[in-house]
Design a protein around this motif. Structure first.
Motif, short mmCIF file in Angstrom:
data_model
loop_
_atom_site.label_atom_id
_atom_site.label_comp_id
_atom_site.label_asym_id
_atom_site.label_seq_id
_atom_site.Cartn_x
_atom_site.Cartn_y
_atom_site.Cartn_z
N ASP A 103 34.69 14.38 -30.50
CA ASP A 103 33.51 15.21 -30.24
C ASP A 103 33.87 16.66 -30.50
O ASP A 103 35.01 16.99 -30.89
N ALA A 104 32.94 17.58 -30.27
CA ALA A 104 33.14 18.98 -30.63
C ALA A 104 34.33 19.58 -29.88
O ALA A 104 35.12 20.36 -30.46
N ARG A 105 34.49 19.25 -28.60
CA ARG A 105 35.58 19.84 -27.83
C ARG A 105 36.93 19.31 -28.27
O ARG A 105 37.93 20.04 -28.26
N ARG B 106 37.59 18.31 -31.37
CA ARG B 106 37.83 18.90 -32.69
C ARG B 106 38.31 20.35 -32.56
O ARG B 106 39.17 20.81 -33.32
N GLU C 17 34.35 13.97 -37.24
CA GLU C 17 33.29 14.09 -36.24
C GLU C 17 32.87 12.71 -35.73
O GLU C 17 32.64 11.78 -36.51
#
Length: 425
Positions: A296-298, A300, A312
């Motif tokens: 997820d974004a955190r 990555r 992603e």
């Protein structure tokens, strides 16, 4: 109730032979069954070259067809793997015989003696994919528990299964047991599988082992009672109070020790309070194991200075049983958020928490509703052999009759024996 499609079909005739064999097995003493299992183990080792040669043809055809590496790995039998299978059979010999065990009993107020005792299920059908080791595991456990077994493996393992069943039948017959206690279901098409699924009255229970599509089709199409074995979308949750060294080791083992099996981890969830300290170390360790992370974004954001390959993640990743060197990863705000994620996406197989907090471990084990919940241990331990059950017949993710790794007791039912002295009601 009888619902055979064709009373003279090869599948029906095999079922009738299995019924006859099961009737003979049900009353055999443990010593006789154990002698037969020792003969099976000896025969597997004596005929290893024959088995490996037959398997090599299956592996070659699978590779030529572009089969996924994880499937080829499950299909492959080496001499070492055959020896390990024989060792598993010998371990089954050492296990207690469940048949005849008194589950409960008492003398009723009227003087009647009442006992509930374990008895074999009868004829057990196994439908499975490219895992020839299942052929021996299932046969050994069924023989020990007094059941006859009808084996329907996939066409991709036909050569391997044919060779293994020939060895099993020869050994069983030489030990004085009916050879028809172990049979391959005749036929190579789905029609034979459908007949097995509809052989209610001949087959007492059907156990599917394989991917989600096989399991779903068996459950939906079968009129024979089914014990549902589920896929393994397993999770590792790294808590705020985790020992980070242990967490890295456990995660890499759970994902990369053997990713092609159902108890390998497919998702890691990391508490936000330790994400910055844990994830770079974990990602580098996963990179060394050649694992691709779907983050997820955190995740990555914390991967920028690591060696890891991070792509992603989407909702599809959270639902996927990869069975490969791929791992979904997310940062969560709390233990409860981790549990909520697991309850939404898990297949109900195995989940693990890494923590030094007894309170966190207790809350996690109470709230996660899966067959097995591990505390500070790898998901890879969910296995009949690792649990001391001997080779397992499957891992049930349903809640009726059996749940989790299924050993010998799960291959029995019970009956009540009522003993009176001229009692009437």
């Amino acid at each position: 109730m009888t619902t055979y499609d064709d009373a003279t079909s090869p599948v029906t005739l095999a079922g009738r032979r299995a019924q006859e064999a099961a009737a003979g097995l049900a009353t055999l003493p443990r010593a006789v069954k154990d002698d037969a299992l020792r003969a099976v183990a000896d025969a597997l080792e004596a005929r290893t070259a024959e088995i490996v040669a037959a398997n090599a043809g299956d592996v070659r055809r699978a590779e030529e067809a572009g089969t996924a590496a994880s499937v080829v790995d499950r299909l492959t039998l080496t001499a070492d793997r055959v020896r390990a299978i024989a060792a598993d059979v010998r371990h089954v010999v050492t296990l207690p015989d469940p048949v005849g065990e008194v589950v409960r009993g008492s003398t009723l107020p009227n003087g009647i003696d009442l006992r509930q005792v374990r008895v074999p299920l009868g004829v057990v059908g196994i439908v499975y994919e490219a895992r020839p080791n299942v052929t021996v595991d299932a046969a050994a456990l069924c023989l020990k528990s007094g059941n006859a077994v009808l084996l329907r493996g996939s066409s991709s393992a036909k050569g391997s299964n044919t060779a293994l069943v020939a060895v099993l039948r020869d050994a069983v017959a030489a030990a004085g047991l009916p050879a028809d206690a172990v049979q391959l279901v005749p036929g190579d098409t789905h029609d034979s599988v459908r007949e097995l699924m509809r052989a209610r009255g001949l087959v007492d229970v059907l156990i599917p082992r394989g991917g989600a599509a096989l399991i779903r089709r068996t459950v939906e199409e079968s009129t024979v009672p089914v014990i549902e074995t589920g896929t393994g979308n397993c999770h590792v949750y790294v808590d705020a109070d985790a020992d980070l060294d242990a967490a890295v080791d456990i995660l890499v083992n759970a994902k990369a020790q053997r990713p092609s099996v159902c108890n390998s981890a497919e998702t890691v969830l990391v508490h936000r309070d330790i994400a910055a300290a844990f994830l770079p170390r974990a990602l580098d360790a996963l990179a060394e194991a050649q694992v691709t992370v779907h983050g997820d974004a955190r995740v990555r954001a914390l991967a920028e200075d690591t060696k890891a390959t991070v792509v992603e993640a989407t909702d599809e990743d959270w639902a996927t049983e990869y069975l490969s060197y791929d791992l979904a990863a997310a940062v969560v705000d709390s233990l409860d958020d981790a549990v909520a994620h697991i309850r939404r996406w898990s297949s109900g197989h195995t989940e693990a928490i890494i923590t030094t907090s007894q309170a966190a471990a207790r809350r996690f084990t109470q709230r996660v509703d899966s067959t097995t919940v591990a505390v500070n241990a790898s998901t890879r331990f969910t296995d009949g052999g690792a649990f001391g059950f001997g080779a397992e017949i499957g891992i049930s993710t349903q809640k009726l009759h059996a749940r989790g790794p299924m050993g010998l007791p799960e291959l029995t039912s019970t009956k009540y024996v009522l003993t009176g002295d001229g009692h009437i009601r």
